[in-house]
Design a protein around this motif. Sequence first.
Motif, short mmCIF file in Angstrom:
data_model
loop_
_atom_site.label_atom_id
_atom_site.label_comp_id
_atom_site.label_asym_id
_atom_site.label_seq_id
_atom_site.Cartn_x
_atom_site.Cartn_y
_atom_site.Cartn_z
N ASP A 85 0.81 -1.22 0.00
CA ASP A 85 0.00 0.00 0.00
C ASP A 85 0.85 1.27 0.00
O ASP A 85 0.36 2.35 -0.36
CB ASP A 85 -0.93 0.01 1.22
CG ASP A 85 -1.92 -1.14 1.18
OD1 ASP A 85 -2.18 -1.63 0.06
OD2 ASP A 85 -2.41 -1.55 2.25
N ILE A 86 2.11 1.17 0.44
CA ILE A 86 3.00 2.33 0.48
C ILE A 86 3.79 2.39 -0.83
O ILE A 86 4.32 1.37 -1.29
CB ILE A 86 3.95 2.24 1.69
CG1 ILE A 86 3.14 2.17 2.99
CG2 ILE A 86 4.89 3.44 1.72
CD1 ILE A 86 3.98 1.97 4.23
N ASN A 87 3.86 3.55 -1.40
CA ASN A 87 4.50 3.70 -2.70
C ASN A 87 6.02 3.78 -2.60
O ASN A 87 6.66 4.70 -3.11
CB ASN A 87 3.95 4.95 -3.42
CG ASN A 87 4.30 4.96 -4.90
OD1 ASN A 87 4.53 3.90 -5.49
ND2 ASN A 87 4.37 6.15 -5.47
N ILE A 88 6.60 2.83 -1.89
CA ILE A 88 8.06 2.66 -1.82
C ILE A 88 8.36 1.23 -2.28
O ILE A 88 7.91 0.27 -1.64
CB ILE A 88 8.61 2.89 -0.41
CG1 ILE A 88 8.32 4.31 0.06
CG2 ILE A 88 10.12 2.63 -0.37
CD1 ILE A 88 8.76 4.59 1.49
N LYS A 89 9.06 1.08 -3.36
CA LYS A 89 9.30 -0.23 -3.94
C LYS A 89 10.74 -0.67 -3.67
O LYS A 89 11.58 0.11 -3.22
CB LYS A 89 9.03 -0.20 -5.45
CG LYS A 89 7.63 0.29 -5.81
CD LYS A 89 6.53 -0.54 -5.15
CE LYS A 89 5.15 -0.01 -5.49
NZ LYS A 89 4.08 -0.73 -4.77
#
Length: 566
Positions: free
Chosen positions: A72-76
């Motif tokens: 859900d967090i936009n850190i890949k």
Amino acid sequence: MSISAETYGLMRHVYGPLSFCEGSKDEPELKISSAEVGKEKSQSWGWMGSGIICVNILILGSVLVTGSTYEDINIKAPHLQIFLIIILLLTSMWMIYYSIYTARIKNAVNYKDVHAGPTWLRGGLVLFAVLSIIMDIFKLASYVGYLHCGSAVKVAFPVVQIVFTFVQTYFLWVHSKDCVQLQKNISCCGLMLTLSTNLVLWMTAVAEESVHQTVVMKPQHNSLVSCFTASYGDRECKCSHSSCSIFKVAYYYLYPFNIEYSLFASAMAYIMWKNVGRLVGEHGHAKIKFRLNGIYIGPTFGILLVIAGLATFIAYEMEMKNEDAKTKEEALMMHFIMNIVIVSLMSIVTVIGMMIYRVDDREHVSEKSPTRNLDVGLLVGASLGQFVISYFSIIAMISTGVKDPLNRLDLSFAIIMVIQLGLQNFFIIEGLHRLPSHKVKEPSVIVNPYVVEPGNDMNNHEGSNTNTETSPDMPEDNLQGDKIQYKYKPLWKRQVLKEVCMFLLMGNIILWIMPAFGARPQFDHTTETEFYKFNVWAPVVNVGLPFGIFYRMHSVANLFEVFLIS
């Protein structure tokens, strides 16, 4: 008592100005003190700078690792890997600079810490480094298959990590004992950068391994879905070659060694950081060799314990893949019983060792050592992870009732684990703070030169001026003409301590192997999950278990040290 003017003048002429009269001794002391204060102020900038570096890297790394764990967090994963590549390159460049600088400057390192970086620890570091490099090679081979639809950063990261592992292993093997006296500020910051980098790598590996165990192997828990699950970000991305799944399984089994490598390197970097500017005497301690002379009981029963533990662990892992609920329950029961037996035996043996300490006459170490302080701190700190999991289990079992056989076993295991951790911590800490043992002499053959052999001409000795007084160093038994032999033999107390250390060492090895390679009874037995709910129980296990795994490996290292001291 008064001193005449003539006497005082003579004393002044011979000895110079008298310190107790004219205070000449105080002035140099003030000058030395001022110089030391200046050095302290200069070095304090290094400590402050290194602290700032550590805090910023660890906080930024924690944010990226945590963020990349949740979908859900936009850190890949590539975002985290870019950050890791940057700090890996910076750390590698500093270590290369330090190695070249100390090699070119004559007498660059005049002081070495004899406690830091023993050969067996550096050997373990090399072993874990080799396995970590193999893991990165498998990762690289797997990531290449996703290059057509993924980020090139994922291919670059294993390459950079392989280079970093080579450089760091050489650096720590050669320089782990250094007490840096030149460029202290730069060295403080560089060593703290090395420490922080390894801790971020450790957090990354622990997060990936934890998610793999809780999501990939337990797909029914879908609240933690991460880019780490596939490690490539896009679920629709397909591998271009058929070996991706093989390499992926292979490198996941090598994660425990990579995790231990990062922790070993972090500990050694911390000791070097603590030794910056430290002046250590050159006398050091005598080297203690590892020998198993006369030590049979502890290693034998320890090896049997490891074999039995491995057999039940393999059976448990195979049975847990079965769909039959009864088969899984039996496998869980077998696993709990085996762990209870191992931990109970270790507790009993530890009590025996503590009783030996009560009658052991060795003194405690008075010298302060950063290595010893770190050993104790890591031991106690790492054990907290297992303490937390055990107490969570105890509360859950008591609250839900212990009528079920599995609940009884789980409760028994948690209680015995708490007892074993406390006893072992006390045993190891006490052993590390004892002086190395001395050996006692037993008779061996020595010819007494003062005894005349039968048949010798007694007249040759008459009238001679030879001094026939006995030497005070000669033992009384020699005066009677007996042939006395001296050989070294350890006291029985030290013998028992060595047996205890070897048994506990083997016990900690099997307790490290089982969770490090995938045993998760905390999730297979669902009582805690149902009581606390998965969103609470999973973080407790995923945070506490890595510390528990490290505790076992660190205990192995400390027990080996206690064995050598004993």
